[in-house]
Design a protein around this motif. Structure first.
Motif, PDB file in Angstrom:
ATOM      1  N   LYS A 238      -2.569   3.149 -15.728  1.00 35.87           N
ATOM      2  CA  LYS A 238      -1.151   3.359 -16.041  1.00 35.87           C
ATOM      3  C   LYS A 238      -0.260   2.583 -15.082  1.00 35.87           C
ATOM      4  N   LYS A 239      -0.643   2.595 -13.784  1.00 39.28           N
ATOM      5  CA  LYS A 239       0.216   1.944 -12.794  1.00 39.28           C
ATOM      6  C   LYS A 239      -0.169   0.486 -12.563  1.00 39.28           C
ATOM      7  N   ASP A 240      -1.209   0.015 -13.257  1.00 40.47           N
ATOM      8  CA  ASP A 240      -1.659  -1.374 -13.133  1.00 40.47           C
ATOM      9  C   ASP A 240      -1.951  -1.746 -11.675  1.00 40.47           C
TER      10      ASP A 240
ATOM     11  N   ALA B 164      -7.131   7.133 -14.931  1.00 40.25           N
ATOM     12  CA  ALA B 164      -5.940   6.998 -15.766  1.00 40.25           C
ATOM     13  C   ALA B 164      -4.792   6.392 -14.950  1.00 40.25           C
ATOM     14  N   LYS B 165      -4.702   6.792 -13.674  1.00 38.36           N
ATOM     15  CA  LYS B 165      -3.604   6.330 -12.814  1.00 38.36           C
ATOM     16  C   LYS B 165      -3.699   4.837 -12.518  1.00 38.36           C
ATOM     17  N   ILE B 166      -4.907   4.365 -12.288  1.00 40.57           N
ATOM     18  CA  ILE B 166      -5.088   2.951 -11.947  1.00 40.57           C
ATOM     19  C   ILE B 166      -4.688   2.072 -13.141  1.00 40.57           C
TER      20      ILE B 166
ATOM     21  N   ILE C  52       0.859  -1.194   0.000  1.00 39.89           N
ATOM     22  CA  ILE C  52       0.000   0.000   0.000  1.00 39.89           C
ATOM     23  C   ILE C  52       0.892   1.240   0.000  1.00 39.89           C
ATOM     24  N   MET C  53       0.799   1.993  -1.093  1.00 42.83           N
ATOM     25  CA  MET C  53       1.640   3.195  -1.221  1.00 42.83           C
ATOM     26  C   MET C  53       0.830   4.418  -0.836  1.00 42.83           C
ATOM     27  N   SER C  54       0.816   4.719   0.464  1.00 43.90           N
ATOM     28  CA  SER C  54       0.086   5.923   0.879  1.00 43.90           C
ATOM     29  C   SER C  54       1.015   7.125   0.985  1.00 43.90           C
ATOM     30  N   ALA C  55       2.310   6.898   0.785  1.00 39.82           N
ATOM     31  CA  ALA C  55       3.266   8.014   0.906  1.00 39.82           C
ATOM     32  C   ALA C  55       3.103   8.993  -0.249  1.00 39.82           C
ATOM     33  N   ALA C  56       3.402  10.250   0.032  1.00 35.82           N
ATOM     34  CA  ALA C  56       3.466  11.261  -1.017  1.00 35.82           C
ATOM     35  C   ALA C  56       4.942  11.351  -1.426  1.00 35.82           C
ATOM     36  N   VAL C  57       5.214  10.833  -2.589  1.00 33.29           N
ATOM     37  CA  VAL C  57       6.609  10.773  -3.045  1.00 33.29           C
ATOM     38  C   VAL C  57       6.892  11.994  -3.914  1.00 33.29           C
ATOM     39  N   ALA C  58       8.002  12.660  -3.641  1.00 35.70           N
ATOM     40  CA  ALA C  58       8.353  13.823  -4.473  1.00 35.70           C
ATOM     41  C   ALA C  58       8.647  13.334  -5.886  1.00 35.70           C
ATOM     42  N   ASP C  59       8.044  13.996  -6.856  1.00 31.55           N
ATOM     43  CA  ASP C  59       8.223  13.547  -8.238  1.00 31.55           C
ATOM     44  C   ASP C  59       9.602  13.904  -8.785  1.00 31.55           C
ATOM     45  N   ALA C  60      10.260  14.889  -8.153  1.00 36.39           N
ATOM     46  CA  ALA C  60      11.571  15.295  -8.668  1.00 36.39           C
ATOM     47  C   ALA C  60      12.491  15.634  -7.501  1.00 36.39           C
TER      48      ALA C  60
ATOM     49  N   VAL D 260      -1.971  -1.324  -3.851  1.00 34.96           N
ATOM     50  CA  VAL D 260      -2.939  -0.258  -3.580  1.00 34.96           C
ATOM     51  C   VAL D 260      -2.208   1.083  -3.675  1.00 34.96           C
ATOM     52  N   GLY D 261      -2.710   1.960  -4.515  1.00 33.45           N
ATOM     53  CA  GLY D 261      -2.094   3.281  -4.650  1.00 33.45           C
ATOM     54  C   GLY D 261      -2.987   4.352  -4.051  1.00 33.45           C
ATOM     55  N   PHE D 262      -2.437   5.508  -3.874  1.00 32.10           N
ATOM     56  CA  PHE D 262      -3.202   6.662  -3.420  1.00 32.10           C
ATOM     57  C   PHE D 262      -3.066   7.744  -4.487  1.00 32.10           C
ATOM     58  N   ALA D 263      -4.110   8.518  -4.676  1.00 31.48           N
ATOM     59  CA  ALA D 263      -4.000   9.635  -5.609  1.00 31.48           C
ATOM     60  C   ALA D 263      -4.470  10.892  -4.909  1.00 31.48           C
ATOM     61  N   ALA D 264      -3.611  11.870  -4.897  1.00 36.60           N
ATOM     62  CA  ALA D 264      -3.988  13.157  -4.315  1.00 36.60           C
ATOM     63  C   ALA D 264      -4.193  14.105  -5.483  1.00 36.60           C
ATOM     64  N   GLU D 265      -5.420  14.535  -5.665  1.00 38.14           N
ATOM     65  CA  GLU D 265      -5.712  15.375  -6.828  1.00 38.14           C
ATOM     66  C   GLU D 265      -6.383  16.673  -6.379  1.00 38.14           C
TER      67      GLU D 265
ATOM     68  N   ASN E 130      12.394  11.822 -10.065  1.00 41.25           N
ATOM     69  CA  ASN E 130      12.570  10.669  -9.170  1.00 41.25           C
ATOM     70  C   ASN E 130      11.988   9.461  -9.867  1.00 41.25           C
ATOM     71  N   PRO E 131      12.442   8.276  -9.485  1.00 45.62           N
ATOM     72  CA  PRO E 131      11.774   7.096 -10.057  1.00 45.62           C
ATOM     73  C   PRO E 131      10.327   7.050  -9.573  1.00 45.62           C
ATOM     74  N   ASP E 132       9.430   6.473 -10.360  1.00 49.11           N
ATOM     75  CA  ASP E 132       8.071   6.211  -9.861  1.00 49.11           C
ATOM     76  C   ASP E 132       8.161   4.913  -9.061  1.00 49.11           C
ATOM     77  N   LEU E 133       8.007   5.025  -7.753  1.00 53.83           N
ATOM     78  CA  LEU E 133       8.211   3.872  -6.868  1.00 53.83           C
ATOM     79  C   LEU E 133       7.214   2.762  -7.166  1.00 53.83           C
ATOM     80  N   LEU E 134       5.952   3.166  -7.309  1.00 57.07           N
ATOM     81  CA  LEU E 134       4.913   2.159  -7.558  1.00 57.07           C
ATOM     82  C   LEU E 134       5.200   1.398  -8.849  1.00 57.07           C
ATOM     83  N   LEU E 135       5.535   2.139  -9.919  1.00 57.23           N
ATOM     84  CA  LEU E 135       5.797   1.474 -11.196  1.00 57.23           C
ATOM     85  C   LEU E 135       6.978   0.531 -11.074  1.00 57.23           C
TER      86      LEU E 135
HETATM   87  N1  CTP Z   1       4.065   7.482  -6.365  1.00 60.84           N
HETATM   88  C1  CTP Z   1       5.219   6.734  -6.450  1.00 60.84           C
HETATM   89  N2  CTP Z   1       6.356   7.323  -6.908  1.00 60.84           N
HETATM   90  C2  CTP Z   1       6.370   8.616  -7.307  1.00 60.84           C
HETATM   91  C3  CTP Z   1       5.180   9.365  -7.222  1.00 60.84           C
HETATM   92  C4  CTP Z   1       4.034   8.766  -6.762  1.00 60.84           C
HETATM   93  O1  CTP Z   1       5.223   5.554  -6.112  1.00 60.84           O
HETATM   94  N3  CTP Z   1       7.492   9.143  -7.737  1.00 60.84           N
HETATM   95  C5  CTP Z   1       2.843   6.808  -5.881  1.00 60.84           C
HETATM   96  C6  CTP Z   1       2.200   7.439  -4.674  1.00 60.84           C
HETATM   97  O2  CTP Z   1       2.672   6.851  -3.477  1.00 60.84           O
HETATM   98  C7  CTP Z   1       0.724   7.140  -4.874  1.00 60.84           C
HETATM   99  C8  CTP Z   1       0.584   7.075  -6.391  1.00 60.84           C
HETATM  100  O3  CTP Z   1       1.902   6.883  -6.901  1.00 60.84           O
HETATM  101  O4  CTP Z   1       0.353   5.890  -4.352  1.00 60.84           O
HETATM  102  C9  CTP Z   1       0.002   8.281  -7.023  1.00 60.84           C
HETATM  103  O5  CTP Z   1       0.663   9.440  -6.594  1.00 60.84           O
HETATM  104  P1  CTP Z   1       0.344  10.865  -7.187  1.00 60.84           P
HETATM  105  O6  CTP Z   1       1.335  11.835  -6.660  1.00 60.84           O
HETATM  106  O7  CTP Z   1      -1.103  11.170  -7.021  1.00 60.84           O
HETATM  107  O8  CTP Z   1       0.539  10.612  -8.715  1.00 60.84           O
HETATM  108  P2  CTP Z   1       1.762  10.758  -9.666  1.00 60.84           P
HETATM  109  O9  CTP Z   1       2.091   9.399 -10.210  1.00 60.84           O
HETATM  110  O10 CTP Z   1       2.892  11.498  -9.040  1.00 60.84           O
HETATM  111  O11 CTP Z   1       1.115  11.582 -10.859  1.00 60.84           O
HETATM  112  P3  CTP Z   1       0.808  13.164 -10.954  1.00 60.84           P
HETATM  113  O12 CTP Z   1       1.669  13.853  -9.924  1.00 60.84           O
HETATM  114  O13 CTP Z   1       1.172  13.481 -12.349  1.00 60.84           O
HETATM  115  O14 CTP Z   1      -0.659  13.316 -10.682  1.00 60.84           O
END
Ligand code: CTP
Length: 395
Positions: free
Chosen positions: A338-340, A334-336, A270-278, A319-324, A301-306
């Motif tokens: 894309k990230k399978d 789209a996220k569900i 379960i990825m509930s963390a907010a991961v910095a995208d960069a 299980v992913g989380f999306a903060a929108e 940053n790498p996409d951890l979930l992917l």
């Molecule tokens: N996540 C991740 N690695 C990242 C960014 C996000 O694993 N670098 C995971 C989060 O933990 C969450 C899911 O992906 O479970 C969706 O995160 P979110 O920030 O909403 O989506 P992003 O993939 O970052 O897409 P965007 O910011 O373009 O909406």
């Protein structure tokens, strides 16, 4: 009715054993029950509302004319999955037996249709009095589960039957009614929580507003249902949960490493963390001087979930989380894809909502297109709801 199946009304009668129900409440919470306390007015002589509010973290009412606009006696009766009345005095038992509704608790008892367990506590003579014996028999014949009080030392110097049973005994009997045993026993749940920080220099970082409360609530809920829990926590000001293996990390890279090391053993991730995208492309070893602080060059940053899903083994649930903040449902769908993912919890974080809060609202999306709306509820309740869904997918 609550979908989590763990909402309990704890009714507290006016006996000295009321103070023992403080411990009962705590133990119930540790078992993953979500408890609203409803004391009778006379029980407040022993334990006051402030104590119950502090321990349960929820508002406490004793009368129907408090919190009138919410119609508490109907709302609570519909919301609960179980009632546990402990301690129940001879008077409370009598009032329930004749169908009185002269305080909030007895109103609720009349209004609810869910299972009710009653734990009597009183002096032996009162317990053996024919009036009480008849009232208890009436309640049992109507399907109430009335526990036998324990035998032992009473409030005064005498002893006999009527003593409030030990907390563990009450909980054991309660569990046999709720049948909410440890349904995650033998499963390992890997959870990420909090928000990563990407260092710019020794002083500064790029971060986000995630508190980690949701991830910790998930860890506590999974633990209480018998799971082995590994929690990778990024920058959370929350204490370790005894029994949960907690790995503290700071950046997305550190989080990824900790997750990868533990991925194989996990049945559910379960990825509930907010991961910095960069993150900053270069880390400055020395603090950057104000005059030189123009722009920061970033790299993704790498996409951890992917990355994790790329290594998933058969049967693993993700299980992913999306903060929108905009076009929520479209982005979430789209996220569900894309990230399978198997499940995704979507929350609307416009204006910083939900971050740091104890409650949440949004929607649970499943891979098959099913959408479960989540009206304002505690992060604990949502955790159980998500675990119910994940367990369902595990089969
Ligand atoms: N996540 C991740 N690695 C990242 C960014 C996000 O694993 N670098 C995971 C989060 O933990 C969450 C899911 O992906 O479970 C969706 O995160 P979110 O920030 O909403 O989506 P992003 O993939 O970052 O897409 P965007 O910011 O373009 O909406």
């Amino acid at each position: 009715m609550s979908k989590s199946g763990r909402e309990v009304v704890l009714g507290v009668g006016g006996g000295i054993a009321a103070y023992k129900s403080c411990d009962l409440l705590r133990r119930m919470q540790e078992q993953g029950y979500l408890v609203t306390v409803v004391p009778t007015p006379s029980s407040l002589n022993f334990v006051g509302s402030a104590t119950w509010e502090a321990l349960s973290g929820r508002a406490v009412y004793t009368q129907v004319w408090e919190n009138v606009p919410d119609v508490t006696h109907v709302q609570l009766a519909e919301h609960a999955n179980f009632f546990l009345i402990a301690p129940a005095t001879a008077d409370l038992i009598a009032r329930i037996a004749v169908g009185r509704a002269d305080d909030l608790l007895t109103n609720l008892v009349l209004a609810t249709t869910v299972p009710i367990m009653i734990v009597p506590a009183m002096h032996t003579a009162m317990w053996n009095n024919p009036a009480t014996v008849a009232n208890v028999a009436t309640l049992r014949s109507r399907g109430y589960h009335v526990m036998e009080p324990a035998v032992g030392r009473l409030t005064g110097s005498d002893s006999g039957q009527g003593r409030f049973p030990e907390t563990v005994a009450i909980l054991d009997e309660f569990e046999s009614i709720t049948k909410k045993k440890k349904d995650l026993t033998g499963r390992t749940i890997l959870i990420s929580a909090g928000g990563t920080r990407e260092p710019i220099d020794p002083v500064r970082f790029i971060g986000n507003r995630s508190s980690g409360k949701q991830g910790f609530a998930l860890a506590q809920a999974a633990l209480s249902r018998g799971a082995e829990v590994i929690l990778v926590a990024a920058n959370c000001e929350l204490s370790d949960i005894p029994g949960v293996a907690t790995i503290r990390v700071e950046s997305a890279d550190e989080m990824l490493n900790a997750l990868l090391i533990n991925l194989d053993k996990a049945d559910v991730v379960i990825m509930s963390a907010a991961v910095a995208d960069a993150k900053p492309k270069h880390f400055a070893k020395e603090k950057i001087k104000k005059a030189l602080f123009g722009s920061i060059e970033l790299e993704a940053n790498p996409d951890l979930l992917l990355t994790l899903i790329g290594k998933r083994h058969k049967g693993q649930i993700f299980v992913g989380f999306a903060a929108e903040t905009q076009e929520h449902m479209i982005s979430a769908k789209a996220k569900i894809e894309k990230k399978d993912l198997d499940l995704l919890y979507l929350n609307d974080v416009s204006g910083g909502a939900i971050f740091g809060s104890d409650s949440t609202s949004g929607s649970i999306l499943a891979r098959n297109g099913e959408i479960i709306p989540v009206d304002e509820m505690s992060k604990d309740t949502l955790s159980h709801l998500l675990l119910d869904q994940a367990l369902h997918k595990l089969g």
